[in-house]
Design an enzyme around this catalytic site. Structure first.
Site, mmCIF file in Angstrom:
data_model
loop_
_atom_site.group_PDB
_atom_site.id
_atom_site.type_symbol
_atom_site.label_atom_id
_atom_site.label_comp_id
_atom_site.label_asym_id
_atom_site.label_seq_id
_atom_site.Cartn_x
_atom_site.Cartn_y
_atom_site.Cartn_z
ATOM 1 N N ASP A 69 0.875 -1.177 0.000
ATOM 2 C CA ASP A 69 0.000 0.000 0.000
ATOM 3 C C ASP A 69 0.909 1.224 0.000
ATOM 4 O OD1 ASP A 69 -1.544 -2.093 1.062
ATOM 5 O OD2 ASP A 69 -2.284 -0.944 2.756
ATOM 6 N N ASP A 148 -0.344 -3.795 18.466
ATOM 7 C CA ASP A 148 0.280 -3.874 19.800
ATOM 8 C C ASP A 148 0.391 -5.329 20.274
ATOM 9 O OD1 ASP A 148 -2.141 -4.621 20.893
ATOM 10 O OD2 ASP A 148 -2.421 -2.798 22.075
HETATM 11 N N1 DQQ Z 1 -2.994 -2.967 4.378
HETATM 12 C C1 DQQ Z 1 -4.424 -2.723 4.378
HETATM 13 C C2 DQQ Z 1 -4.595 -1.704 5.426
HETATM 14 C C3 DQQ Z 1 -3.605 -2.109 6.460
HETATM 15 C C4 DQQ Z 1 -2.450 -2.561 5.631
HETATM 16 C C5 DQQ Z 1 -4.927 -2.304 3.028
HETATM 17 C C6 DQQ Z 1 -1.705 -3.697 6.267
HETATM 18 O O1 DQQ Z 1 -5.894 -1.661 5.959
HETATM 19 O O2 DQQ Z 1 -3.249 -1.051 7.323
HETATM 20 O O3 DQQ Z 1 -4.346 -3.013 1.994
HETATM 21 O O4 DQQ Z 1 -0.590 -4.027 5.492
#
Ligand code: DQQ
Length: 581
Positions: A69, A148
């Protein structure tokens, strides 16, 4: 070449839409796969100008890289910064840190050390998505989700160690972290509370940020306020929520100017802007946006039309594109959209190739003058990679014809084509039940002859057309207007049947009687990012041809309808390789 002979392969129509392998974005944990350390050296699908994580040369082999992301993109002291979710140990999701690369042009990228990685109790089990905000005086800070020790999702703050370092190499976490956490009294679901947005500053001097969440099946943009960016108080009401939509990941909330195509800072509010709320729906793995009004006095967002009907809610991209985020590029006065595009290959193929996930080409994003939708366009900087221009004079593309676009490296190209239609008699009647454009595109793939269309481009085509990806338009007649369908048909993109070859589609809000129909495709080894109607719809597809690779890739313009259409212009370029990590 006669067109008919090209379509002798069995016609897979509706059954494909049901028979496809759905390998959409996912966060499955493949623990047993996370320490694999080999990667194939035969890499026909590695891209040349899309952002991908750096290679790990430590063992003299390709390293393995996880999903990505885009997180907290920003511009600072002459550098663009891209942070992204990254697994340093495998080609599957897990061990998540914020990897970091910098660029001066959004095209060429240099990797830096990871910016944020587990080091505090409040993020010891993972540093998940978040966003950057500039505080008064121009200092950037990052709000991000930490996992956490109880595996609760909490929100943390990190600041640059040295604000005079334009590369922002080191980030220091606040000892007060977490700054927002689920408690008994606030009733926040501790496994659905993540991805803080860029904060905006109200006229009352309070910062606001939203965090994605859900209560039962109701998606929520939980609102927090703060005077000092350290102490955050949850507002009584979410900024916006909607039943039946499930978890909202990576929300994004920003203003868009109604008067100009310039971008505006996230804190700008007033009659000169509309607001946009984008959510990434965990259930469908697509990004949806709505346009509306932000009421600062009530601290609520009022969309013109909500997210309820996912068939008709607007998307930035109708193919693969998820967890996207925009940022305001102050020096260039524009808003830029980044999105993550994952693989369509199987997990075991990802392990073999040693990487997974790329970033879309950043897109400038503006409100269309109709006010009804956003339009997007690849950042202008990508054009500096263009070379070997091919320019066609205007020509008629007869029904059943296919024309080779020679002179470009078709595996690494940028092509812009514009069609004019003057005769509409043969347009098919649009059945009122055909409301889902993706289904309609899979029912009427490129091989299905129509009245007006399909016409468009065949990309990643092998010389015998055993493989191709077709990006095209069809025009239908409805009660009082013509309806334009844009499709990206992957059903014959590869002889390797282990890939997800779903066909994608979108209805395009253009009037083909008075407007030309434009199509631009950015082609890069295993991706084709297409833009129809001057950026009114985007469709990104990942494809892995087995024959149409590198120099054996061809590009064609085609028309498989019965009516002729005119190509008023076609310009194509080979694109040079960018320096990426
Ligand atoms: N990827 C998701 C998010 C999260 C992240 C979206 C975790 O909601 O924070 O692809 O890698």
């Amino acid at each position: 070449m006669a067109f008919f002979s090209l379509w002798l392969l069995p016609i897979l129509t509706l059954c494909l839409s049901h028979g496809v392998l759905h390998l959409e974005a996912s966060h499955h944990v493949f623990e047993h796969l996370q320490t694999v350390s080999t990667g194939s050296t035969n890499q026909p699908y590695r891209t040349a100008y899309h952002f991908q994580p750096p290679k790990n040369w430590m063992n003299g082999q390709l390293g393995l890289f996880g999903f990505a992301d885009p997180n907290g993109p920003l511009t600072y002291k002459g550098f663009y910064h891209l942070f992204y979710q990254y697994n340093p140990k495998g080609a599957v999701w897990g061990n998540i840190v914020w990897a970091h690369s910098v660029s001066t042009d959004l095209v060429n990228w240099t990797p830096l050390d990871h910016a944020i990685y587990p080091s505090q109790p409040s993020d010891i089990n993972g540093c998940w998505s978040g966003s950057a905000t500039f505080l008064p005086g121009g200092k950037p800070v990052i709000l991000y989700t930490g996992i956490d020790p109880q595996n609760r999702q909490v929100q943390n703050l990190a600041k640059p160690k040295n604000v005079s370092d334009p590369l922002l190499r080191e980030w220091v976490k606040l000892p007060q972290n977490p700054l927002m956490a689920p408690t008994e009294s606030n009733k926040i679901n501790s496994s659905s509370f993540r991805d803080p947005t860029t904060a905006w500053l109200g006229h009352d001097g309070l910062w606001r940020a939203i965090i994605g969440s859900k209560r039962d099946r109701r998606g929520l943009a939980i609102l927090y306020r703060s005077k000092d960016f350290v102490n955050w108080v949850k507002a009584k009401h979410p900024l916006y929520s909607e039943k039946g939509t499930g978890m909202w990941e990576c929300p994004d909330f920003f203003p868009a100017s109604i008067k100009s195509s310039s971008g505006v800072d996230t804190s700008i509010d007033g009659p000169e802007v509309r607001h946009v709320l984008k959510v990434s729906l965990d259930d469908t793995k697509h990004d949806y946006y709505v346009i509306g009004t932000y009421s600062a006095s009530k601290d609520k967002f009022i969309p013109d039309k909500g997210f309820e009907d996912t068939n008709s809610v607007l998307r930035y991209d109708y193919g693969k594109f998820y967890a996207s985020k925009t940022f305001y590029d102050g020096p260039k006065n524009r808003r830029i959209l980044w999105g993550w595009i994952n693989e369509s290959s199987s997990v075991s193929d990802d392990i073999t190739k040693g990487w997974s996930g790329i970033q879309a080409i950043p897109r400038t994003i503006v409100l269309h003058k109709s006010g009804k939708q956003l339009v997007q366009w690849p950042i202008v900087e990508i054009e500096k990679l263009r070379t070997n221009q091919v320019n066609w004079p205007s020509k008629v593309l007869k029904g059943g014809s296919i024309l080779h676009v020679s002179g470009v490296s078709a595996a690494q190209a940028d092509v812009e084509v514009s069609f004019e239609v003057t005769k509409f008699e043969k347009a098919e009647v649009l059945d009122p039940s055909w409301t889902n454009p993706q289904l309609l595109c899979s029912r009427k793939e490129a091989s299905v002859k129509g009245g007006l269309g399909p016409f468009g481009l065949l990309v990643f085509a092998s010389v015998g057309l055993e493989e191709y990806t077709a990006v095209f338009f069809r025009i239908f007649k409805s009660k009082d207007k013509y309806v334009v369908l844009m499709c990206s048909d992957q059903s014959r993109s590869s002889l390797n049947k282990n890939n997800d070859r779903t066909t994608y589609g979108a209805f395009l809000d253009v009037d083909p009687v008075h407007e030309k129909l434009s199509l631009r495709s950015l082609i890069d080894h295993s991706i084709v990012e297409s833009f129809g109607g001057e950026g009114k719809a985007g469709i990104s597809a990942r494809v892995y041809p087995t024959l149409a690779i590198n120099d054996d890739t061809h590009l064609y313009a085609f028309n498989n309808g019965t009516s002729s259409v005119k190509i008023t212009s076609l310009r194509a370029w080979s694109l040079k390789k960018a320096h990426i990590n």
